[in-house]
Design an enzyme around this catalytic site. Structure first.
Site, PDB file in Angstrom:
ATOM      1  N   ARG A  70       4.145   4.941   7.328  1.00  0.00           N
ATOM      2  CA  ARG A  70       3.037   5.559   7.161  1.00  0.00           C
ATOM      3  C   ARG A  70       2.869   6.998   7.766  1.00  0.00           C
ATOM      4  NH1 ARG A  70      -2.317   4.578  10.132  1.00  0.00           N
ATOM      5  NH2 ARG A  70      -4.075   4.632   8.479  1.00  0.00           N
ATOM      6  N   GLU A 161     -10.259   5.441   7.958  1.00  0.00           N
ATOM      7  CA  GLU A 161     -11.292   4.666   8.395  1.00  0.00           C
ATOM      8  C   GLU A 161     -12.680   5.198   7.817  1.00  0.00           C
ATOM      9  OE1 GLU A 161      -9.146   2.449  12.133  1.00  0.00           O
ATOM     10  OE2 GLU A 161     -10.050   4.238  12.702  1.00  0.00           O
ATOM     11  N   GLU A 263      -3.224  -0.728   9.441  1.00  0.00           N
ATOM     12  CA  GLU A 263      -3.151  -0.292  10.959  1.00  0.00           C
ATOM     13  C   GLU A 263      -3.451  -1.672  11.537  1.00  0.00           C
ATOM     14  OE1 GLU A 263      -5.648   2.488  13.108  1.00  0.00           O
ATOM     15  OE2 GLU A 263      -5.319   3.994  11.278  1.00  0.00           O
TER      16      GLU A 263
END
Length: 366
Positions: A70, A161, A263
Site C-alpha cells: 500500500r 480514513e 491499516e
C-alpha cells in the site's frame, strides 16, 4: 499388519488432501503499507531479512509471503515524498516481485485522517465543480502513469480514513451530496484508467459498528459507488477484538461487499530508536498481547484470523502499517519539518537491527 498399513496409507492420503485446503485458507491479501520506503532509503535506511542479510525491502517482504503493498499519495507535500514519482518507482519494484498494489489517495499535501482532511494548497480556492475536477484529474494522472509503465493499480482508496468526509469543508459529510459527488469523481477516474481496479472506501475506528452503519447507510442512500469496504483497526485505540469482529462481520453481510483491513499494527518493543517518543509506550497495549516480537506476531495473527472468518468469504485480508518506517534520521512524521522524528518505529516489521521480525512471516502466511 495389512490393516495397519491400510490405515497408515489412508492417513497419509488425508494429509495430502488437507494441504491444498490449508493453502486455500490463506488470505487473498497479505499486505504492508510501505509508503515510508522511498524516503527511508534516500536517508540511508537499510533492510535485512530474518537471517541478517541486507536486501531490497520489497523483495524481503515478498519472500516472507506478503503479496500486496500500500502506497499513499499526497498532492504537493513539503518534502517532495509520497508523490507520483515515488509511487511509480516503488510500484515497479513491487510488480517485478509479483506483488500487487493498493494506492491510497489522501487528497491533501499532508496526513488526512478523521481529525483533519485539509485541501491541498493548490485547490484551496477552487469552486466546488473545479475542486471535483481537480480530484478527478489528480486521481487519473497518477493511476494512468502507473498503467502506462505496466504497473496498473489493483486497488485504490478514494480518500483516507474519511469518517467525516474529505476535502473539508466542501466534502464534509455534513453535506452528503457533496461527499458523494467528490467520491464518485474519484471512482470514475479509477475506472476510466482500469475497469478491473477495485475502489475502496476507508474509515477508521474499526470496532465502531454505529459509525460504519451510519456512514455506509448514508453512502448507499446518496449513490456513492465503491467495490470494497476498508477499515483501520488498531486494538489499543479502536475497541476490543470482539467489537472489531462483530463490526467487520456485520458490514460485510449488511452491504454485501468484501472487506479489507487497510491499516493495523502492534508494537514489538517499548524501546525508542530515534530519540522521538513513540506513540505507543505500554508494555501491554492490549490485554494478553505484550509489546514484544511474539506479541506483535500474535496480534497480527489474531486480526488475520478474524478477517479469515468473515462470512461468505468476504474477508479479503489486511495491511500492516507502516512496515518499513524504521528509525531513520530525516524520515520523520512531518514533511514540513526535517527535524521531526518517527513515533512509530516500534511497530514496523523490521527491528532496531533492521532485521525482519517474526510478524512478517506470520502475516505472509496468514
Amino acid at each position: 499388519m495389512e490393516r495397519i498399513l491400510t490405515a497408515l496409507l489412508l492417513a497419509a492420503a488425508l494429509v495430502v488432501v488437507a494441504q491444498p485446503a490449508q493453502a486455500g485458507a490463506r488470505l487473498q491479501i497479505r499486505g504492508a503499507d510501505i509508503s515510508s520506503l522511498a524516503k527511508s532509503e534516500a536517508f540511508g535506511g537499510v533492510y535485512r531479512d530474518a537471517r541478517g542479510r541486507q536486501g531490497d525491502a520489497v523483495r524481503i517482504l515478498s519472500q516472507a509471503g506478503l503479496n500486496f503493498i500500500r502506497l499513499k499519495v499526497w498532492v504537493n507535500p513539503a518534502d517532495g515524498y509520497n508523490t507520483k514519482t515515488q509511487v511509480l518507482a516503488i510500484a515497479k519494484r513491487a510488480k517485478a516481485q509479483g506483488v500487487k498494489l493498493l494506492v491510497d489517495f489522501h487528497y491533501s499535501d499532508t496526513w488526512a485522517d478523521p481529525g483533519k482532511q485539509f485541501k491541498p494548497a493548490a485547490w484551496e480556492a477552487l469552486p466546488f465543480d473545479q475542486l471535483k475536477q481537480a480530484l478527478y484529474d489528480h486521481t487519473y494522472d497518477v493511476l494512468d502513469a502507473l498503467r502506462r509503465q505496466g504497473t496498473t493499480a489493483d486497488m485504490v482508496q478514494v480518500g483516507n480514513e474519511i469518517n467525516g468526509g474529505l476535502l473539508w469543508p466542501d466534502g464534509s459529510n455534513s453535506t452528503w451530496a457533496n461527499t458523494a459527488a467528490l467520491l464518485n469523481a474519484g471512482y470514475d477516474a479509477v475506472k476510466a484508467v482500469s475497469a478491473s481496479t477495485k475502489v475502496v472506501l476507508h474509515l477508521a475506528n474499526g470496532g465502531d459498528n454505529g459509525l460504519y452503519r451510519w456512514w455506509f447507510d448514508n453512502a448507499n442512500a446518496n449513490g456513492i459507488r465503491y467495490d470494497v469496504i476498508g477499515l483501520s483497526y488498531y486494538a489499543y485505540w479502536h475497541g476490543t477484538l470482539e467489537a472489531f469482529q462483530a463490526n467487520i462481520n456485520d458490514v460485510a453481510t449488511r452491504y454485501g461487499k468484501p472487506v479489507v483491513v487497510v491499516e493495523t499494527a502492534y508494537p514489538f518493543t517499548t524501546a525508542d530508536d530515534d530519540g522521538w517518543e513513540n506513540i505507543i509506550l505500554s508494555p501491554e497495549p492490549y490485554p494478553g498481547y505484550q509489546a514484544t516480537p511474539q506479541g506483535q506476531a500474535a496480534m497480527l495473527a489474531k486480526v488475520a484470523d478474524i478477517v479469515r472468518q468473515v462470512p461468505n468469504g468476504l474477508g479479503l485480508g489486511l495491511f500492516t502499517w507502516e512496515a518499513t518506517w524504521t528509525g531513520v534520521k530525516g524520515n520523520g512524521w512531518d514533511p514540513a519539518d526535517p527535524s521531526s522524528g518517527n513515533g512509530w518505529e516500534n511497530q514496523a516489521l523490521f527491528d532496531y537491527a533492521d532485521r525482519a521480525l517474526p510478524a512478517m512471516r506470520v502475516l505472509g502466511h496468514g
